[in-house]
Design an enzyme around this catalytic site. Structure first.
Site, PDB file in Angstrom:
ATOM      1  N   PHE A 152      12.985  29.509  18.800  1.00 41.64           N
ATOM      2  CA  PHE A 152      11.586  29.899  19.170  1.00 41.64           C
ATOM      3  C   PHE A 152      11.309  30.228  17.427  1.00 41.64           C
ATOM      4  CE2 PHE A 152       8.249  33.261  18.800  1.00 41.64           C
ATOM      5  CZ  PHE A 152       7.129  33.355  19.976  1.00 41.64           C
ATOM      6  N   ASP A 237      15.937  31.401  10.917  1.00 44.53           N
ATOM      7  CA  ASP A 237      14.766  32.659  11.238  1.00 44.53           C
ATOM      8  C   ASP A 237      15.360  33.966  11.870  1.00 44.53           C
ATOM      9  OD1 ASP A 237      12.555  33.133  12.297  1.00 44.53           O
ATOM     10  OD2 ASP A 237      12.126  31.494  13.910  1.00 44.53           O
ATOM     11  N   LYS A 266       8.036  40.293  11.325  1.00 43.22           N
ATOM     12  CA  LYS A 266       8.227  41.351  12.557  1.00 43.22           C
ATOM     13  C   LYS A 266       8.313  42.633  11.224  1.00 43.22           C
ATOM     14  CE  LYS A 266       8.321  39.053  16.829  1.00 43.22           C
ATOM     15  NZ  LYS A 266       9.525  37.642  17.083  1.00 43.22           N
TER      16      LYS A 266
HETATM   17  C1  LIG Z   1       8.123  36.381  16.913  1.00 44.91           C
HETATM   18  C2  LIG Z   1       9.370  35.225  16.020  1.00 44.91           C
HETATM   19  C3  LIG Z   1       8.793  34.680  14.738  1.00 44.91           C
HETATM   20  C4  LIG Z   1       7.207  34.137  15.096  1.00 44.91           C
HETATM   21  O1  LIG Z   1       6.590  35.825  14.609  1.00 44.91           O
HETATM   22  P1  LIG Z   1       5.115  35.521  14.544  1.00 44.91           P
HETATM   23  O2  LIG Z   1       5.120  37.346  13.921  1.00 44.91           O
HETATM   24  O3  LIG Z   1       4.665  35.914  16.018  1.00 44.91           O
HETATM   25  O4  LIG Z   1       4.111  34.449  13.937  1.00 44.91           O
HETATM   26  C5  LIG Z   1       9.057  33.916  14.399  1.00 44.91           C
HETATM   27  N1  LIG Z   1      10.825  32.877  14.538  1.00 44.91           N
HETATM   28  C6  LIG Z   1      11.072  33.931  15.012  1.00 44.91           C
HETATM   29  C7  LIG Z   1      12.996  34.377  15.453  1.00 44.91           C
HETATM   30  C8  LIG Z   1      10.850  34.417  15.987  1.00 44.91           C
HETATM   31  O5  LIG Z   1      11.542  36.360  16.590  1.00 44.91           O
END
Ligand SMILES: *Cc1c(COP(=O)(O)O)cnc(C)c1O
Length: 426
Positions: A152, A237, A266
């Site tokens: 994700f 990520d 985040k």
């Molecule tokens: C939430 C998330 C994203 C995307 O972040 P947004 O601020 O919602 O665009 C990307 N990578 C990971 C691992 C995430 O948990």
């Protein structure tokens, strides 16, 4: 009716009205729990009736410092009163210190600020491709990026194009080419998939949205070795797992691994603003030249001030260590529940998933029952209850959450089978 009862009835009607307005005027791209929040303080959230809830989800890990942390609110308001948005057409006194702190705490060479996590990942994709053409000498237009199944990385069209989740893709094509996926946690499969045109492997050290999936021990180290041997960029990520969430500054640190590229988001915004960044080693980031990439709001002084304050707070309060200690405690307490409806408890630090046996209840039904017990969280993937509270949570508050889950599961025992079947369908 007493005055208090009348006030409560009015509040309840206001809450219903707030939900109705969303339903009538909003897009139905979320299915929130039926609670209307209007205040947060630390690990607690409050609804319009003044009911208090323990926040065990912290906005998908964006609120690691708790709601309205005084030091962060102070940084935000002071900066907002002085200078907020200038665009990157000019320098500001806030961006440099923020980037320096980002590089220092992550051990990366350079940082490029963006806003949302998805934008940080998009930046990583562009950097990886340009590096592949300019440095690795992949033929033009041929660069390939490998991703992990169950990934994700956000909701842009490019990103959902390499998702393996059918619903995230359904109806949104055609998608950008140049991506292929390999099973998560399988280093051999990664190595087998690498071609001379592979630019990068983008991977979450722990898959968050996939249901808090922890790879086998040694996976990240093996990925590091493979990427180094094949001259492929390892891009982690850590939008969700980074900044102390799993008990280390980065989840990569658990295996002593330094990636070539890194995405953060985040919690970087201190729970107040969207702040994200792509970080990379020198020869990757240096591929960007003026005009290649940008964002109107990325790196604005308000975001930089809050991001810097968040990084300082993270270190000053040793929140990574706290996440480790409290996470170990939470995990142990959850395992002690030993309820047959709990199939598995997994995670690292304060990123924990409780897998619920669907023959007992859906994870959604468990979250709704938890809400009635004053604990807020959200299911992921239908069967997993996510427990990822603010890192500032206290041990006694963790025990409250576990006790509430214990009561919810106990109530399941006394429900007839037919009810269980209904809750699965719900
Ligand atoms: C939430 C998330 C994203 C995307 O972040 P947004 O601020 O919602 O665009 C990307 N990578 C990971 C691992 C995430 O948990």
């Amino acid at each position: 009716m007493t005055t208090a009862a009348r006030a409560a009835a009015l509040q309840a009607r206001a809450a219903t009205h707030a939900i109705e307005l969303e339903n009538r005027h909003g897009a139905h791209n979320y299915q929130p729990l039926p609670v209307v929040l209007n205040r947060g303080a630390g690990v607690y959230l409050f609804d319009e009736q003044g009911r208090r809830y323990l926040d065990m989800m912290s906005a998908y890990s964006a609120v690691s410092f708790g709601h309205s942390h005084p030091a962060l609110v102070q940084a935000l308001t002071e900066q907002a009163g002085r200078l907020s948005v200038t665009s990157r057409a000019f320098h500001t006194d806030r961006l440099g210190p923020f980037l320096a702190a980002l590089c220092r705490v992550t051990g990366m060479a350079r940082a490029l600020p963006m806003n949302s996590g998805a934008e940080a990942v998009e930046t990583a994709i562009k950097a990886a491709r340009k590096w592949a053409y300019k440095v690795k000498r992949v033929p033009d237009g041929q660069a390939q990026i490998l991703v992990a199944e169950g990934n994700f990385a956000g909701r842009t069209t490019t990103i959902v194009g390499f998702s393996t989740e059918a619903q995230y893709r359904d109806g949104f094509g055609p998608f950008a080419p140049g991506f292929a996926s390999v099973p998560f946690g399988d280093a051999k499969a990664l190595e087998a998939a690498i071609t001379p045109h592979t630019a990068a492997f983008i991977v979450e050290p722990i898959q968050g949205e996939a249901g808090i999936v922890v790879p086998p021990a040694g996976y990240l180290k093996a990925v590091r070795d493979i990427c180094t041997r094949h001259n492929v960029l390892m891009i982690c990520d850590e939008v969700q797992t980074g900044l102390g969430r799993t008990g280390r500054m980065l989840a990569c640190d658990h295996e002593g691994v330094r990636p070539d590229g890194l995405t953060l988001g985040k919690a970087l915004g201190g729970g107040l603003l969207p702040v994200s960044a792509f970080l990379a080693r020198e020869d990757v980031m240096s591929q960007f030249t003026p005009g290649d990439h940008g964002s109107t709001f990325g790196g604005n002084p308000l975001a930089a001030a809050v991001g810097l304050a968040a990084l300082e707070l993270l270190e000053r309060e040793q929140l990574a260590r706290r996440a480790q200690e409290h996470g170990d405690h939470l995990m142990a307490q959850l395992r002690r529940l030993a309820h047959p409806a709990i199939k598995e408890v997994r995670g690292q630090g304060l990123l924990i998933g409780v897998e619920i046996d669907p023959s007992f209840a859906s994870a959604r039904a468990v979250c709704e029952a938890l809400m009635a017990e004053g604990v807020l969280t959200k299911d992921t993937h239908g069967t997993v209850v996510r427990l990822a509270p603010p890192l500032v949570i206290e041990r006694a508050q963790i025990d409250d959450a576990v006790a509430a889950l214990g009561r919810v599961l106990k109530a399941l025992d006394s429900r007839p089978r037919v009810c269980r079947a209904e809750s699965v369908a719900a």
